[in-house]
Design a protein around this motif. Structure first.
Motif, PDB file in Angstrom:
ATOM      1  N   VAL A   1     -93.815  70.981 -31.065  1.00 35.29           N
ATOM      2  CA  VAL A   1     -92.583  71.583 -30.546  1.00 35.29           C
ATOM      3  C   VAL A   1     -91.630  70.447 -30.177  1.00 35.29           C
ATOM      4  O   VAL A   1     -91.998  69.559 -29.409  1.00 35.29           O
ATOM      5  CB  VAL A   1     -92.882  72.449 -29.303  1.00 35.29           C
ATOM      6  CG1 VAL A   1     -91.603  73.067 -28.757  1.00 35.29           C
ATOM      7  CG2 VAL A   1     -93.904  73.539 -29.639  1.00 35.29           C
TER       8      VAL A   1
ATOM      9  N   PHE B 120     -80.837  81.970 -30.250  1.00 32.25           N
ATOM     10  CA  PHE B 120     -80.614  82.582 -28.930  1.00 32.25           C
ATOM     11  C   PHE B 120     -79.316  81.967 -28.372  1.00 32.25           C
ATOM     12  O   PHE B 120     -79.068  80.782 -28.577  1.00 32.25           O
ATOM     13  CB  PHE B 120     -81.822  82.263 -28.041  1.00 32.25           C
ATOM     14  CG  PHE B 120     -81.799  82.921 -26.694  1.00 32.25           C
ATOM     15  CD1 PHE B 120     -82.255  84.221 -26.540  1.00 32.25           C
ATOM     16  CD2 PHE B 120     -81.314  82.240 -25.584  1.00 32.25           C
ATOM     17  CE1 PHE B 120     -82.240  84.834 -25.284  1.00 32.25           C
ATOM     18  CE2 PHE B 120     -81.291  82.841 -24.334  1.00 32.25           C
ATOM     19  CZ  PHE B 120     -81.753  84.156 -24.185  1.00 32.25           C
TER      20      PHE B 120
ATOM     21  N   THR C 207     -94.613  74.363 -23.110  1.00 28.56           N
ATOM     22  CA  THR C 207     -93.530  74.825 -23.983  1.00 28.56           C
ATOM     23  C   THR C 207     -93.224  76.266 -23.614  1.00 28.56           C
ATOM     24  O   THR C 207     -93.869  76.846 -22.735  1.00 28.56           O
ATOM     25  CB  THR C 207     -93.913  74.714 -25.484  1.00 28.56           C
ATOM     26  OG1 THR C 207     -92.898  75.348 -26.294  1.00 28.56           O
ATOM     27  CG2 THR C 207     -95.230  75.391 -25.791  1.00 28.56           C
ATOM     28  N   PHE C 208     -92.241  76.841 -24.268  1.00 30.70           N
ATOM     29  CA  PHE C 208     -91.942  78.257 -24.084  1.00 30.70           C
ATOM     30  C   PHE C 208     -93.072  79.076 -24.719  1.00 30.70           C
ATOM     31  O   PHE C 208     -93.643  78.691 -25.735  1.00 30.70           O
ATOM     32  CB  PHE C 208     -90.587  78.583 -24.736  1.00 30.70           C
ATOM     33  CG  PHE C 208     -90.189  80.029 -24.600  1.00 30.70           C
ATOM     34  CD1 PHE C 208     -90.061  80.611 -23.351  1.00 30.70           C
ATOM     35  CD2 PHE C 208     -89.938  80.804 -25.718  1.00 30.70           C
ATOM     36  CE1 PHE C 208     -89.688  81.945 -23.222  1.00 30.70           C
ATOM     37  CE2 PHE C 208     -89.559  82.140 -25.606  1.00 30.70           C
ATOM     38  CZ  PHE C 208     -89.442  82.713 -24.356  1.00 30.70           C
TER      39      PHE C 208
ATOM     40  N   SER D 206     -94.068  79.730 -28.682  1.00 32.84           N
ATOM     41  CA  SER D 206     -94.753  78.765 -29.551  1.00 32.84           C
ATOM     42  C   SER D 206     -96.214  79.162 -29.750  1.00 32.84           C
ATOM     43  O   SER D 206     -96.768  78.984 -30.833  1.00 32.84           O
ATOM     44  CB  SER D 206     -94.701  77.356 -28.955  1.00 32.84           C
ATOM     45  OG  SER D 206     -93.402  77.015 -28.538  1.00 32.84           O
TER      46      SER D 206
ATOM     47  N   ASP E 262     -79.393  87.976 -30.842  1.00 32.17           N
ATOM     48  CA  ASP E 262     -80.603  87.306 -31.307  1.00 32.17           C
ATOM     49  C   ASP E 262     -80.449  86.835 -32.743  1.00 32.17           C
ATOM     50  O   ASP E 262     -79.771  87.474 -33.544  1.00 32.17           O
ATOM     51  CB  ASP E 262     -81.797  88.267 -31.231  1.00 32.17           C
ATOM     52  CG  ASP E 262     -82.478  88.242 -29.871  1.00 32.17           C
ATOM     53  OD1 ASP E 262     -82.749  87.129 -29.377  1.00 32.17           O
ATOM     54  OD2 ASP E 262     -82.725  89.323 -29.311  1.00 32.17           O
ATOM     55  N   GLY E 263     -81.123  85.736 -33.049  1.00 32.39           N
ATOM     56  CA  GLY E 263     -81.135  85.233 -34.423  1.00 32.39           C
ATOM     57  C   GLY E 263     -82.146  84.117 -34.537  1.00 32.39           C
ATOM     58  O   GLY E 263     -82.545  83.521 -33.526  1.00 32.39           O
TER      59      GLY E 263
ATOM     60  N   ALA F  59     -86.792  75.187 -32.096  1.00 31.84           N
ATOM     61  CA  ALA F  59     -85.840  76.065 -31.399  1.00 31.84           C
ATOM     62  C   ALA F  59     -84.906  75.270 -30.481  1.00 31.84           C
ATOM     63  O   ALA F  59     -83.809  75.721 -30.183  1.00 31.84           O
ATOM     64  CB  ALA F  59     -86.592  77.111 -30.587  1.00 31.84           C
TER      65      ALA F  59
ATOM     66  N   LYS G  73     -79.115  78.344 -27.052  1.00 30.90           N
ATOM     67  CA  LYS G  73     -79.662  77.208 -27.813  1.00 30.90           C
ATOM     68  C   LYS G  73     -78.504  76.318 -28.298  1.00 30.90           C
ATOM     69  O   LYS G  73     -77.346  76.713 -28.250  1.00 30.90           O
ATOM     70  CB  LYS G  73     -80.486  77.718 -29.002  1.00 30.90           C
ATOM     71  CG  LYS G  73     -81.671  78.602 -28.585  1.00 30.90           C
ATOM     72  CD  LYS G  73     -82.854  77.810 -28.032  1.00 30.90           C
ATOM     73  CE  LYS G  73     -83.722  78.623 -27.123  1.00 30.90           C
ATOM     74  NZ  LYS G  73     -84.980  79.117 -27.640  1.00 30.90           N
TER      75      LYS G  73
HETATM   76  C1  LIG Z   1     -86.211  79.912 -27.595  1.00 30.59           C
HETATM   77  C2  LIG Z   1     -87.504  79.421 -28.083  1.00 30.59           C
HETATM   78  C3  LIG Z   1     -88.309  80.161 -28.975  1.00 30.59           C
HETATM   79  C4  LIG Z   1     -88.060  81.606 -29.307  1.00 30.59           C
HETATM   80  O1  LIG Z   1     -86.821  81.954 -29.760  1.00 30.59           O
HETATM   81  P1  LIG Z   1     -86.274  83.441 -29.574  1.00 30.59           P
HETATM   82  O2  LIG Z   1     -85.093  83.464 -30.481  1.00 30.59           O
HETATM   83  O3  LIG Z   1     -85.935  83.642 -28.142  1.00 30.59           O
HETATM   84  O4  LIG Z   1     -87.334  84.388 -30.044  1.00 30.59           O
HETATM   85  C5  LIG Z   1     -89.455  79.570 -29.480  1.00 30.59           C
HETATM   86  N1  LIG Z   1     -89.818  78.335 -29.128  1.00 30.59           N
HETATM   87  C6  LIG Z   1     -89.096  77.594 -28.252  1.00 30.59           C
HETATM   88  C7  LIG Z   1     -89.563  76.217 -27.921  1.00 30.59           C
HETATM   89  C8  LIG Z   1     -87.938  78.121 -27.697  1.00 30.59           C
HETATM   90  O5  LIG Z   1     -87.238  77.378 -26.818  1.00 30.59           O
END
Ligand SMILES: *Cc1c(COP(=O)(O)O)cnc(C)c1O
Length: 374
Positions: A134, A191, A88-89, A92, A201-202, A162, A194
């Motif tokens: 996630v 972001f 994941t990013f 997480s 940012d939000g 997200a 998304k």
């Molecule tokens: C984008 C993302 C986040 C974090 O969001 P930010 O607004 O960039 O801080 C967290 N988890 C996942 C899986 C994401 O893709």
């Protein structure tokens, strides 16, 4: 011949389509000159809670803060274990480690890229206090299984949503729920790239638990309970009025944006399914897929990527390194999930956004077909 303007995500086209409405909404904020803690943010929270069918929405500064606030609200002891996918990013798991908690990495299904309840179960210890499924790339993890497990073992569930805002989850009893509203807390990011993105940012936190929601709202505002009275150490994390205005314009279009992504995915599927060297994104039966990413798996990833790039087609690797192997977690001596490397070494994401044209999709898929015909 290079194709002109292909991008992974094309926000210029989206803005052009919404320009009249968007410019007016932003102008209104400028005219009112209220930039924080105003009516636009509150309206957005209400509209999002209605759309999702969740009682409480607390908007905040970004998706990483949303996760941090959610975990802070649980009041876990230092070192408490939180199970999170290895694929994941970083955010997480970063939020877990940031708060002095211990991330425990779970393997993901290589076809769906999702963490599964059976994998979580194997990692449970007496120190496990929460799990963070996630909803990666656009579809929900098995939330029925996650909630059942959580109930049996008295765990909190925080959904990192997200990437799947607007996705629908179907329970075996026929009930459905929006992604992010099934756990004790859900979080999302706005972001720009998304599925629902703002112009900076939000983020937001969701909950149906009144107490948790109150606590999160206070934590996002310096732990304040009454004016200049602070009950806990919190954060300063808020969504500003300009971002809320952008999101209010886009939210009514979210469903249509997601449908457009699904159409792109279907066209990709149809044009690529006969290529044996490719594994197409697997779809789970209990969730709709809102295709934040369209992610292939293949052995010759680097060759295909270079071939596409030379022909004006971007392709990205989400994510190249398993979280357990990130230097950032080295000192925490976390568990290793060797099988994630196989996923990381074979994924390739194609351009995916609601404004891709049929002609562009055809150009992308025929270029991929050409590569495999070589
Ligand atoms: C984008 C993302 C986040 C974090 O969001 P930010 O607004 O960039 O801080 C967290 N988890 C996942 C899986 C994401 O893709």
């Amino acid at each position: 011949m290079k194709h002109p303007a292909l991008k992974m995500v094309d926000l210029q086209r989206q803005y052009a389509a919404l320009k009249t409405e968007m410019d007016a909404a932003l102008q209104e904020v400028l005219n009112a000159s209220v930039y924080l803690k105003g009516a636009v943010g509150r309206q957005f929270e209400q509209e999002l809670s209605q759309y999702l069918g969740v009682q409480h929405v607390i908007a905040c500064a970004n998706g990483t803060d949303a996760l941090t606030l959610a975990l802070m609200a649980l009041d876990l002891r230092p070192g408490a274990e939180v199970i999170v996918p290895d694929f994941t990013f970083i955010a997480s798991a970063e939020s877990i480690a940031f708060l002095g908690l211990k991330p425990v990495f779970a393997p993901c299904n290589p076809r769906t890229f999702l963490m599964e309840p059976e994998a979580v179960k194997k990692l449970l210890t007496p120190a496990t206090k929460a799990i963070v499924p996630v909803h990666l790339f656009g579809q929900c993890a098995n939330m029925e299984g996650m909630m059942k497990l959580a109930k049996e073992h008295h765990l909190y569930v925080i959904e990192d949503n997200a990437q799947s805002l607007g996705s629908d989850y179907h329970f075996s009893d026929g009930k459905t729920a929006k992604a992010g509203t099934m756990g004790h807390i859900g979080t999302t990011s706005f972001f720009p790239s998304k599925n629902l993105g703002c112009y900076g940012d939000g983020g937001a936190v969701f909950s149906n638990d009144e107490k948790l929601a109150q606590r999160i709202r206070s934590l996002a505002n310096h732990g304040m309970s009454a004016p200049y009275t602070h009950d806990s150490i919190g954060m300063n994390s808020r969504l500003d009025e300009l971002q809320a205005a952008v999101l209010r314009v886009k939210l009514p279009h979210l469903q249509q944006f997601n449908q457009a992504r699904q159409t792109v995915a279907t066209l990709y599927d149809e044009a690529l399914q006969h290529i044996n060297a490719l594994t197409l994104p697997g779809r789970v039966p209990d969730s709709t897929h809102v295709f934040h990413q369209y992610t292939l798996r293949l052995e010759k990833r680097e060759d295909l990527r270079a071939y596409l790039n030379e022909r004006g087609i971007p392709a990205m690797i989400y994510y190249p390194i398993p979280l357990h192997a990130q230097k950032a977690f080295e000192k925490l001596e976390c568990n290793r999930v060797i099988e994630t490397h196989e996923i990381c070494n074979s994924v390739l994401s194609l351009p995916m956004h609601p404004n891709l044209t049929t002609e562009e999709i055809h150009y992308i898929t025929s270029t991929i077909n050409d590569f495999f015909a070589l």
